[in-house]
Design a protein around this motif. Structure first.
Motif, PDB file in Angstrom:
ATOM      1  N   TYR A   1       0.865  -1.177   0.000  1.00  0.00           N
ATOM      2  CA  TYR A   1       0.000   0.000   0.000  1.00  0.00           C
ATOM      3  C   TYR A   1       0.901   1.227   0.000  1.00  0.00           C
ATOM      4  N   CYS A   2       0.832   2.044  -1.051  1.00  0.00           N
ATOM      5  CA  CYS A   2       1.742   3.176  -1.230  1.00  0.00           C
ATOM      6  C   CYS A   2       1.053   4.507  -0.916  1.00  0.00           C
ATOM      7  N   LEU A   3       1.852   5.511  -0.671  1.00  0.00           N
ATOM      8  CA  LEU A   3       1.348   6.835  -0.353  1.00  0.00           C
ATOM      9  C   LEU A   3       0.780   7.557  -1.578  1.00  0.00           C
ATOM     10  N   ASP A   4       1.251   7.208  -2.763  1.00  0.00           N
ATOM     11  CA  ASP A   4       0.831   7.894  -3.985  1.00  0.00           C
ATOM     12  C   ASP A   4      -0.659   7.720  -4.256  1.00  0.00           C
ATOM     13  N   TRP A   5      -1.321   8.788  -4.709  1.00  0.00           N
ATOM     14  CA  TRP A   5      -2.708   8.704  -5.159  1.00  0.00           C
ATOM     15  C   TRP A   5      -2.726   8.018  -6.514  1.00  0.00           C
ATOM     16  N   HIS A   6      -3.729   7.194  -6.760  1.00  0.00           N
ATOM     17  CA  HIS A   6      -3.799   6.444  -8.008  1.00  0.00           C
ATOM     18  C   HIS A   6      -4.513   7.234  -9.099  1.00  0.00           C
ATOM     19  N   VAL A   7      -3.895   7.341 -10.240  1.00  0.00           N
ATOM     20  CA  VAL A   7      -4.501   7.844 -11.475  1.00  0.00           C
ATOM     21  C   VAL A   7      -3.874   7.051 -12.614  1.00  0.00           C
ATOM     22  N   ALA A   8      -4.524   7.049 -13.760  1.00  0.00           N
ATOM     23  CA  ALA A   8      -3.958   6.373 -14.923  1.00  0.00           C
ATOM     24  C   ALA A   8      -2.691   7.099 -15.352  1.00  0.00           C
ATOM     25  N   TYR A   9      -1.706   6.350 -15.793  1.00  0.00           N
ATOM     26  CA  TYR A   9      -0.497   6.966 -16.328  1.00  0.00           C
ATOM     27  C   TYR A   9      -0.854   7.751 -17.578  1.00  0.00           C
ATOM     28  N   PRO A  10      -0.177   8.875 -17.832  1.00  0.00           N
ATOM     29  CA  PRO A  10      -0.456   9.626 -19.060  1.00  0.00           C
ATOM     30  C   PRO A  10      -0.005   8.832 -20.283  1.00  0.00           C
ATOM     31  N   GLU A  11      -0.707   9.020 -21.380  1.00  0.00           N
ATOM     32  CA  GLU A  11      -0.322   8.375 -22.633  1.00  0.00           C
ATOM     33  C   GLU A  11       0.878   9.139 -23.183  1.00  0.00           C
ATOM     34  N   SER A  12       2.027   8.493 -23.192  1.00  0.00           N
ATOM     35  CA  SER A  12       3.240   9.164 -23.635  1.00  0.00           C
ATOM     36  C   SER A  12       4.262   8.128 -24.077  1.00  0.00           C
TER      37      SER A  12
ATOM     38  N   ASP B   1     -11.582  -2.058   3.915  1.00  0.00           N
ATOM     39  CA  ASP B   1     -10.677  -3.135   4.286  1.00  0.00           C
ATOM     40  C   ASP B   1     -10.102  -3.755   3.015  1.00  0.00           C
ATOM     41  N   ILE B   2      -8.803  -3.897   2.960  1.00  0.00           N
ATOM     42  CA  ILE B   2      -8.158  -4.422   1.767  1.00  0.00           C
ATOM     43  C   ILE B   2      -7.400  -5.687   2.142  1.00  0.00           C
ATOM     44  N   ALA B   3      -7.909  -6.821   1.704  1.00  0.00           N
ATOM     45  CA  ALA B   3      -7.235  -8.088   1.977  1.00  0.00           C
ATOM     46  C   ALA B   3      -5.952  -8.191   1.155  1.00  0.00           C
ATOM     47  N   TYR B   4      -4.988  -8.900   1.666  1.00  0.00           N
ATOM     48  CA  TYR B   4      -3.719  -9.159   0.984  1.00  0.00           C
ATOM     49  C   TYR B   4      -2.948  -7.891   0.650  1.00  0.00           C
ATOM     50  N   THR B   5      -3.031  -6.907   1.517  1.00  0.00           N
ATOM     51  CA  THR B   5      -2.318  -5.648   1.328  1.00  0.00           C
ATOM     52  C   THR B   5      -1.623  -5.282   2.624  1.00  0.00           C
ATOM     53  N   GLY B   6      -0.417  -4.761   2.526  1.00  0.00           N
ATOM     54  CA  GLY B   6       0.323  -4.366   3.722  1.00  0.00           C
ATOM     55  C   GLY B   6       1.153  -3.128   3.480  1.00  0.00           C
ATOM     56  N   LEU B   7       1.805  -2.686   4.513  1.00  0.00           N
ATOM     57  CA  LEU B   7       2.734  -1.560   4.451  1.00  0.00           C
ATOM     58  C   LEU B   7       4.144  -2.096   4.610  1.00  0.00           C
ATOM     59  N   ARG B   8       5.100  -1.400   4.056  1.00  0.00           N
ATOM     60  CA  ARG B   8       6.487  -1.801   4.239  1.00  0.00           C
ATOM     61  C   ARG B   8       7.192  -0.688   4.983  1.00  0.00           C
ATOM     62  N   LEU B   9       7.691  -1.007   6.153  1.00  0.00           N
ATOM     63  CA  LEU B   9       8.468  -0.060   6.950  1.00  0.00           C
ATOM     64  C   LEU B   9       9.926  -0.445   6.826  1.00  0.00           C
ATOM     65  N   VAL B  10      10.741   0.509   6.437  1.00  0.00           N
ATOM     66  CA  VAL B  10      12.153   0.238   6.214  1.00  0.00           C
ATOM     67  C   VAL B  10      12.978   1.127   7.127  1.00  0.00           C
ATOM     68  N   CYS B  11      13.901   0.520   7.827  1.00  0.00           N
ATOM     69  CA  CYS B  11      14.789   1.245   8.730  1.00  0.00           C
ATOM     70  C   CYS B  11      16.101   1.526   8.001  1.00  0.00           C
ATOM     71  N   PRO B  12      16.615   2.753   8.092  1.00  0.00           N
ATOM     72  CA  PRO B  12      17.886   3.063   7.432  1.00  0.00           C
ATOM     73  C   PRO B  12      19.011   2.140   7.906  1.00  0.00           C
ATOM     74  N   VAL B  13      19.955   1.840   7.013  1.00  0.00           N
ATOM     75  CA  VAL B  13      21.073   0.968   7.331  1.00  0.00           C
ATOM     76  C   VAL B  13      21.822   1.490   8.533  1.00  0.00           C
ATOM     77  N   GLY B  14      22.138   0.624   9.455  1.00  0.00           N
ATOM     78  CA  GLY B  14      22.904   1.003  10.631  1.00  0.00           C
ATOM     79  C   GLY B  14      22.057   1.467  11.796  1.00  0.00           C
ATOM     80  N   GLU B  15      20.761   1.606  11.594  1.00  0.00           N
ATOM     81  CA  GLU B  15      19.859   2.036  12.659  1.00  0.00           C
ATOM     82  C   GLU B  15      18.923   0.895  13.020  1.00  0.00           C
ATOM     83  N   THR B  16      18.386   0.954  14.228  1.00  0.00           N
ATOM     84  CA  THR B  16      17.420  -0.039  14.659  1.00  0.00           C
ATOM     85  C   THR B  16      16.213   0.643  15.278  1.00  0.00           C
ATOM     86  N   TRP B  17      15.089  -0.041  15.249  1.00  0.00           N
ATOM     87  CA  TRP B  17      13.892   0.461  15.928  1.00  0.00           C
ATOM     88  C   TRP B  17      13.744  -0.300  17.220  1.00  0.00           C
TER      89      TRP B  17
END
Length: 103
Positions: free
Chosen positions: A31-42, A86-102
Motif C-alpha cells: 500500500y503506497c502513499l501515492d494517489w492512483h490515477v492512470a499513467y499519461p499516454e506518452s 478493508d483491503i485483503a492481501y495488502t500491507g505496508l512496508r516499513l524500512v529502517c535506514p542501514v545502521g539504525e534499529t527500531w
C-alpha cells in the motif's frame, strides 16, 4: 492461476533482494502513499510517477499479492487501492535506514 496457492507466506523464507528486503513481490501488495490515477499516454518512460497531489480517492498498490498470477507480482504492477475500505492481501512496508534499529 494464482501463486502460492492464494495463501500468504511467512516473511523471510526466501532470499532478500539487493537492498536486503524480503518478499517484495507476490505475498501481499504494498500500500503506497501515492494517489492512483492512470499513467499519461506518452512514448517517454515515466520516472517515479506520483499521481495527483490531491485526493483521487484511491492509493496505489504495488507488487501484486498471492491471489494474482505470478506475471502481475512485480514492482511495475500497480492497481487502485481504496483507502477507506478493508483491503485483503495488502500491507505496508516499513524500512529502517542501514545502521539504525527500531526499539
Amino acid at each position: 492461476a494464482t501463486n502460492s496457492l492464494s495463501l500468504t507466506q511467512t516473511v523471510g523464507q526466501k532470499k532478500p533482494n539487493a537492498f536486503g528486503l524480503y518478499d517484495m513481490h507476490g505475498n501481499v501488495a504494498e500500500y503506497c502513499l501515492d494517489w492512483h490515477v492512470a499513467y499519461p499516454e506518452s512514448p517517454d518512460p515515466l520516472v517515479d510517477p506520483k499521481g495527483p497531489e490531491a485526493d483521487s480517492g484511491n492509493r496505489v498498490g504495488r507488487g501484486g499479492d498471492c491471489t494474482l498470477p505470478a506475471a502481475q507480482c512485480r514492482s511495475a504492477w500497480r492497481e487502485s487501492k481504496s483507502y477507506w475500505q478493508d483491503i485483503a492481501y495488502t500491507g505496508l512496508r516499513l524500512v529502517c535506514p542501514v545502521g539504525e534499529t527500531w526499539e
